[in-house]
Design an enzyme around this catalytic site. Structure first.
Site, mmCIF file in Angstrom:
data_model
loop_
_atom_site.group_PDB
_atom_site.id
_atom_site.type_symbol
_atom_site.label_atom_id
_atom_site.label_comp_id
_atom_site.label_asym_id
_atom_site.label_seq_id
_atom_site.Cartn_x
_atom_site.Cartn_y
_atom_site.Cartn_z
ATOM 1 N N GLY A 72 21.043 -61.550 16.515
ATOM 2 C CA GLY A 72 20.568 -63.114 16.791
ATOM 3 C C GLY A 72 19.861 -63.204 18.253
ATOM 4 O O GLY A 72 19.945 -62.281 18.850
ATOM 5 N N GLN A 73 19.998 -64.372 18.465
ATOM 6 C CA GLN A 73 19.298 -64.673 19.928
ATOM 7 C C GLN A 73 19.828 -64.057 20.893
ATOM 8 O O GLN A 73 19.259 -63.553 21.844
ATOM 9 C CB GLN A 73 18.969 -66.125 20.073
ATOM 10 C CG GLN A 73 17.868 -66.738 20.913
ATOM 11 C CD GLN A 73 18.057 -68.085 21.490
ATOM 12 O OE1 GLN A 73 18.852 -68.972 21.054
ATOM 13 N NE2 GLN A 73 16.895 -68.397 22.531
ATOM 14 N N ASP A 119 26.096 -56.366 12.746
ATOM 15 C CA ASP A 119 25.692 -57.856 11.890
ATOM 16 C C ASP A 119 25.625 -57.707 10.561
ATOM 17 O O ASP A 119 25.762 -56.382 9.969
ATOM 18 C CB ASP A 119 24.099 -58.019 12.458
ATOM 19 C CG ASP A 119 23.785 -59.573 12.589
ATOM 20 O OD1 ASP A 119 23.770 -60.105 11.402
ATOM 21 O OD2 ASP A 119 23.566 -60.194 13.628
ATOM 22 N N TYR A 138 28.831 -78.195 13.096
ATOM 23 C CA TYR A 138 29.066 -77.176 13.967
ATOM 24 C C TYR A 138 29.809 -77.646 15.285
ATOM 25 O O TYR A 138 30.394 -76.869 15.765
ATOM 26 C CB TYR A 138 27.224 -76.988 14.650
ATOM 27 C CG TYR A 138 27.246 -75.909 15.739
ATOM 28 C CD1 TYR A 138 27.224 -74.623 15.334
ATOM 29 C CD2 TYR A 138 26.648 -76.559 16.877
ATOM 30 C CE1 TYR A 138 27.033 -73.764 16.451
ATOM 31 C CE2 TYR A 138 26.377 -75.520 17.793
ATOM 32 C CZ TYR A 138 26.487 -74.399 17.717
ATOM 33 O OH TYR A 138 26.494 -73.268 18.751
HETATM 34 P P1 NAD Z 1 22.019 -66.588 15.880
HETATM 35 O O1 NAD Z 1 21.705 -67.516 14.832
HETATM 36 O O2 NAD Z 1 20.433 -66.287 16.532
HETATM 37 O O3 NAD Z 1 22.656 -65.211 15.778
HETATM 38 C C1 NAD Z 1 23.751 -65.210 15.232
HETATM 39 C C2 NAD Z 1 24.062 -64.014 14.454
HETATM 40 O O4 NAD Z 1 25.124 -64.000 13.664
HETATM 41 C C3 NAD Z 1 22.779 -63.393 13.441
HETATM 42 O O5 NAD Z 1 22.026 -62.390 13.732
HETATM 43 C C4 NAD Z 1 23.344 -63.472 11.797
HETATM 44 O O6 NAD Z 1 22.957 -62.470 11.160
HETATM 45 C C5 NAD Z 1 24.572 -63.231 12.181
HETATM 46 N N1 NAD Z 1 25.746 -63.532 11.471
HETATM 47 C C6 NAD Z 1 25.664 -64.598 10.619
HETATM 48 N N2 NAD Z 1 26.690 -64.830 9.671
HETATM 49 C C7 NAD Z 1 27.568 -63.587 9.891
HETATM 50 C C8 NAD Z 1 28.484 -63.262 9.340
HETATM 51 N N3 NAD Z 1 29.221 -63.624 8.300
HETATM 52 N N4 NAD Z 1 29.075 -61.918 9.707
HETATM 53 C C9 NAD Z 1 28.349 -61.074 10.860
HETATM 54 N N5 NAD Z 1 27.190 -61.628 11.440
HETATM 55 C C10 NAD Z 1 26.805 -62.963 10.986
HETATM 56 O O7 NAD Z 1 22.707 -67.159 17.153
HETATM 57 P P2 NAD Z 1 22.809 -67.133 18.494
HETATM 58 O O8 NAD Z 1 21.826 -68.100 19.261
HETATM 59 O O9 NAD Z 1 22.521 -65.504 18.884
HETATM 60 O O10 NAD Z 1 24.204 -67.578 18.889
HETATM 61 C C11 NAD Z 1 25.225 -66.608 19.009
HETATM 62 C C12 NAD Z 1 26.674 -67.723 19.502
HETATM 63 O O11 NAD Z 1 26.272 -68.268 20.473
HETATM 64 C C13 NAD Z 1 27.072 -68.591 18.261
HETATM 65 O O12 NAD Z 1 28.347 -68.501 18.404
HETATM 66 C C14 NAD Z 1 26.233 -69.763 18.751
HETATM 67 O O13 NAD Z 1 27.047 -70.983 18.052
HETATM 68 C C15 NAD Z 1 26.601 -69.774 20.377
HETATM 69 N N6 NAD Z 1 25.511 -70.800 20.911
HETATM 70 C C16 NAD Z 1 24.293 -70.310 21.017
HETATM 71 C C17 NAD Z 1 23.564 -71.254 21.643
HETATM 72 C C18 NAD Z 1 21.796 -71.228 21.695
HETATM 73 O O14 NAD Z 1 21.218 -72.012 22.224
HETATM 74 N N7 NAD Z 1 21.510 -70.015 21.205
HETATM 75 C C19 NAD Z 1 24.098 -72.344 22.136
HETATM 76 C C20 NAD Z 1 25.525 -72.558 22.322
HETATM 77 C C21 NAD Z 1 26.111 -71.604 21.646
#
Ligand code: NAD
Length: 314
Positions: free
Chosen positions: A11-12, A34, A142
């Site tokens: 992910g991001q 992942d 969420y």
């Molecule tokens: P994202 O959606 O870009 O990445 C999440 C990853 O989790 C994806 O690659 C997806 O394939 C994987 N995933 C989904 N379901 C899964 C499962 N059952 N088993 C294994 N992998 C699985 O999210 P992100 O932006 O990288 O966020 C990562 C964490 O940071 C999350 O907990 C998110 O809530 C938190 N967060 C992100 C932001 C933001 O702005 N990006 C802000 C606050 C909190």
């Protein structure tokens, strides 16, 4: 020596964090995982496992096999996407955390990182300079899952001594991967569209202020927190981290300084209501005091890097 497992590495956040962890701890000591393939640079620079956090026995096998000492649990469904599928998203965000917490306890993994979010706040929360502790009444699936998760990590710390570190990330901005379906995604998309089309249709109103952070600052903060001595930490759930606070109109003006012909239109969608329930800026003085949180990038500095790096892609 640390052996690290990253869950949700594609992910991001994982796309940047995994590579930074490999730089610090050595490529072969950081296992990426992942439910889908990650970027080429992650797949080719070190070990990768296909792992679903809902299949915790398979995660446990990997932890035991490689003697994992630290886990970064990033797998989740983000705010915008979770509103489209509330119950399945609750399962991934909540069961996915509880099963991992229980596994960390049973297998005595030394440290867990699990991110929370500014989504834990709600309409009754003070919106400006939101304090670490205040009224929290999230009204998105969420946000509810993140607030419940914060209470669970505090519970596991107190009852079983599980050392989970956590920050409430604001909106994160990066150029490496597309944003993952969150409410702050406009602040990533706007740069891509500026380069690709010279114009952007924004899904939030022009004056919607939200706290935001550039990815290099978020990665630095995350690793800093994970490396801090436990006796310096005073928060047992999740630390406020603020970064900067800006609105779509501020980003538009920052891009216009670099690209004078750039134009923007506004067509708010369901994410406007989510954004309206979140803080505009965050008080992160406790994180600064406890583990030295600091930032390198403001909006103009970040805009220059975003435009330069995205131009290279097209
Ligand atoms: P994202 O959606 O870009 O990445 C999440 C990853 O989790 C994806 O690659 C997806 O394939 C994987 N995933 C989904 N379901 C899964 C499962 N059952 N088993 C294994 N992998 C699985 O999210 P992100 O932006 O990288 O966020 C990562 C964490 O940071 C999350 O907990 C998110 O809530 C938190 N967060 C992100 C932001 C933001 O702005 N990006 C802000 C606050 C909190």
């Amino acid at each position: 020596m640390n052996k690290i497992l990253v869950l949700g590495c594609a992910g991001q956040i994982g796309s940047d964090l995994t590579l930074e962890l490999r730089k610090i701890h050595g490529n072969s000591n950081v296992y990426a995982s992942d439910i889908r393939q990650a970027d080429k640079d992650i797949m080719e620079s070190g070990p990768f496992e296909m792992l679903n956090v809902l299949e915790v026995n398979k995660v446990a096998e990997v932890v035991k096999k490689h003697g994992i000492t630290q886990i970064y649990h990033l797998a989740a469904i983000l705010s915008g996407n979770a509103e489209k599928k509330p119950l399945p998203s609750w399962d991934i965000n909540m069961k996915g955390l509880l099963d991992i917490l229980e596994m960390v306890k049973e297998l005595k993994v030394k440290r867990l990182f699990w991110p929370s979010s500014i989504a834990v706040f709600g309409p009754s929360t003070p919106v400006k300079n939101t304090p670490q502790q205040c009224i929290m009444d999230p009204n998105t699936v969420y946000g509810i899952s993140k607030l419940a998760g914060e209470r669970w990590i505090a519970y596991y710390r107190k009852r079983y001594g599980v050392d989970t570190r956590s920050v409430r990330y604001p909106g994160l901005i990066s150029y490496k991967t597309e944003a993952g379906g969150g409410t702050t995604d406009y602040a990533v998309e706007i740069y891509y569209e500026a380069i690709k089309k010279g114009t952007y249709q924004c899904f939030l109103e022009k004056d919607t202020y939200l706290p935001m952070m550039f990815m290099p600052d978020a990665i630095k903060a995350t690793i800093q927190l994970m490396e801090t001595d436990a006796n310096k930490l005073s928060i047992d759930d999740s630390y406020n981290v603020g970064g900067m606070s800006f609105c779509p109109d501020d980003v538009f003006k920052a891009i216009k300084k670099e690209m004078p012909d750039f134009t923007i239109t506004y067509q708010p969608d369901f994410r406007q209501a989510i954004a309206n329930s979140w803080p505009q800026s965050i008080d992160d003085s406790i994180a600064q005091r406890d583990w030295g949180l600091n930032y390198q990038y403001d909006l103009d500095a970040m805009t220059k890097v975003m435009l330069k790096e995205i131009k290279k892609k097209f």
